[in-house]
Scaffold this active site. Structure first.
Site, PDB file in Angstrom:
ATOM      1  N   ASP A  30       0.852  -1.192   0.000  1.00 36.23           N
ATOM      2  CA  ASP A  30       0.000   0.000   0.000  1.00 36.23           C
ATOM      3  C   ASP A  30       0.892   1.249   0.000  1.00 36.23           C
ATOM      4  OD1 ASP A  30      -3.207   0.543   0.981  1.00 36.23           O
ATOM      5  OD2 ASP A  30      -1.798   2.214   1.094  1.00 36.23           O
ATOM      6  N   ASN A  87     -12.838  -3.242   2.337  1.00 33.41           N
ATOM      7  CA  ASN A  87     -13.754  -2.116   2.481  1.00 33.41           C
ATOM      8  C   ASN A  87     -14.747  -2.110   1.311  1.00 33.41           C
ATOM      9  OD1 ASN A  87     -12.464  -1.046   4.809  1.00 33.41           O
ATOM     10  ND2 ASN A  87     -10.888  -0.138   3.521  1.00 33.41           N
ATOM     11  N   HIS A 100     -10.316  -5.286  -3.403  1.00 31.32           N
ATOM     12  CA  HIS A 100      -8.987  -5.643  -2.909  1.00 31.32           C
ATOM     13  C   HIS A 100      -9.065  -5.984  -1.427  1.00 31.32           C
ATOM     14  CE1 HIS A 100      -9.654  -1.312  -2.548  1.00 31.32           C
ATOM     15  NE2 HIS A 100      -8.982  -1.374  -1.408  1.00 31.32           N
ATOM     16  N   HIS A 102      -6.937  -5.819   2.101  1.00 33.85           N
ATOM     17  CA  HIS A 102      -5.795  -5.279   2.835  1.00 33.85           C
ATOM     18  C   HIS A 102      -5.255  -6.369   3.756  1.00 33.85           C
ATOM     19  CE1 HIS A 102      -6.682  -0.837   2.229  1.00 33.85           C
ATOM     20  NE2 HIS A 102      -7.841  -1.372   1.891  1.00 33.85           N
TER      21      HIS A 102
HETATM   22  P1  AMP Z   1      -9.758   1.322   0.216  1.00 33.36           P
HETATM   23  O1  AMP Z   1     -10.361   1.568  -1.154  1.00 33.36           O
HETATM   24  O2  AMP Z   1     -10.197   2.279   1.250  1.00 33.36           O
HETATM   25  O3  AMP Z   1      -9.915  -0.096   0.678  1.00 33.36           O
HETATM   26  O4  AMP Z   1      -8.198   1.567   0.129  1.00 33.36           O
HETATM   27  C1  AMP Z   1      -7.469   1.751  -1.036  1.00 33.36           C
HETATM   28  C2  AMP Z   1      -6.020   1.686  -0.664  1.00 33.36           C
HETATM   29  O5  AMP Z   1      -5.252   1.762  -1.849  1.00 33.36           O
HETATM   30  C3  AMP Z   1      -5.541   2.817   0.254  1.00 33.36           C
HETATM   31  O6  AMP Z   1      -5.003   2.251   1.444  1.00 33.36           O
HETATM   32  C4  AMP Z   1      -4.484   3.527  -0.582  1.00 33.36           C
HETATM   33  O7  AMP Z   1      -3.391   3.982   0.189  1.00 33.36           O
HETATM   34  C5  AMP Z   1      -4.080   2.455  -1.579  1.00 33.36           C
HETATM   35  N1  AMP Z   1      -3.579   2.955  -2.850  1.00 33.36           N
HETATM   36  C6  AMP Z   1      -4.156   3.863  -3.660  1.00 33.36           C
HETATM   37  N2  AMP Z   1      -3.422   4.062  -4.770  1.00 33.36           N
HETATM   38  C7  AMP Z   1      -2.361   3.216  -4.654  1.00 33.36           C
HETATM   39  C8  AMP Z   1      -1.229   2.942  -5.480  1.00 33.36           C
HETATM   40  N3  AMP Z   1      -1.045   3.580  -6.646  1.00 33.36           N
HETATM   41  N4  AMP Z   1      -0.333   2.031  -5.056  1.00 33.36           N
HETATM   42  C9  AMP Z   1      -0.501   1.410  -3.876  1.00 33.36           C
HETATM   43  N5  AMP Z   1      -1.545   1.604  -3.061  1.00 33.36           N
HETATM   44  C10 AMP Z   1      -2.453   2.511  -3.445  1.00 33.36           C
END
Ligand code: AMP
Ligand code: ZN
Length: 112
Positions: A30, A87, A100, A102
């Protein structure tokens, strides 16, 4: 999905710290980690969220857990513990609309 950042990472059009990749799943760190281990495990198929999951995705989604287990071992958090979080939608804070998981570990985390 051309505008999707995770599809771009999966197809190597955007950079990421990739830890694992095969024909079904890609895992990378992340970009804004909330713990010392914070990895995203992403199906290569563009599924918007859990709300769009279909029965034909069941095997693929189960496979995310197999990869999570392997990565937890590699990252040395298998025994100390980790969370797997998916999420879904605005109230959960989903910001990337490509499903995705985490994998978060490395310290005691209070997220539920
Ligand atoms: P969520 O949609 O809340 O489950 O989280 C999306 C996650 O993707 C967040 O923790 C971001 O920090 C992460 N994120 C967004 N863009 C990127 C990227 N280009 N590379 C790695 N992680 C990312
Ligand atoms: Zn996508």
């Amino acid at each position: 999905m051309p505008s999707c950042i995770f599809c771009k990472i999966i197809s190597d059009e955007a950079p990421a710290d990739i830890l694992y990749r095969d024909e079904r799943v890609t895992a990378f760190r992340d970009i804004h980690p909330i713990a010392s281990t914070h990895i995203l495990i992403v199906p290569n198929k563009h599924i918007v969220s859990v709300n769009e999951v279909t029965p034909e995705d069941e095997t693929l989604l189960g496979y995310l857990f197999t990869i999570a287990k392997e990565i937890a071992k590699q990252e040395n958090v298998a025994e100390s513990g980790y969370k797997l979080i998916v999420n879904t939608g605005p109230d959960a804070g989903q910001v990337v609309f490509h499903l995705h998981m985490h994998l978060i570990g490395g310290r005691r985390i209070r997220t539920r």
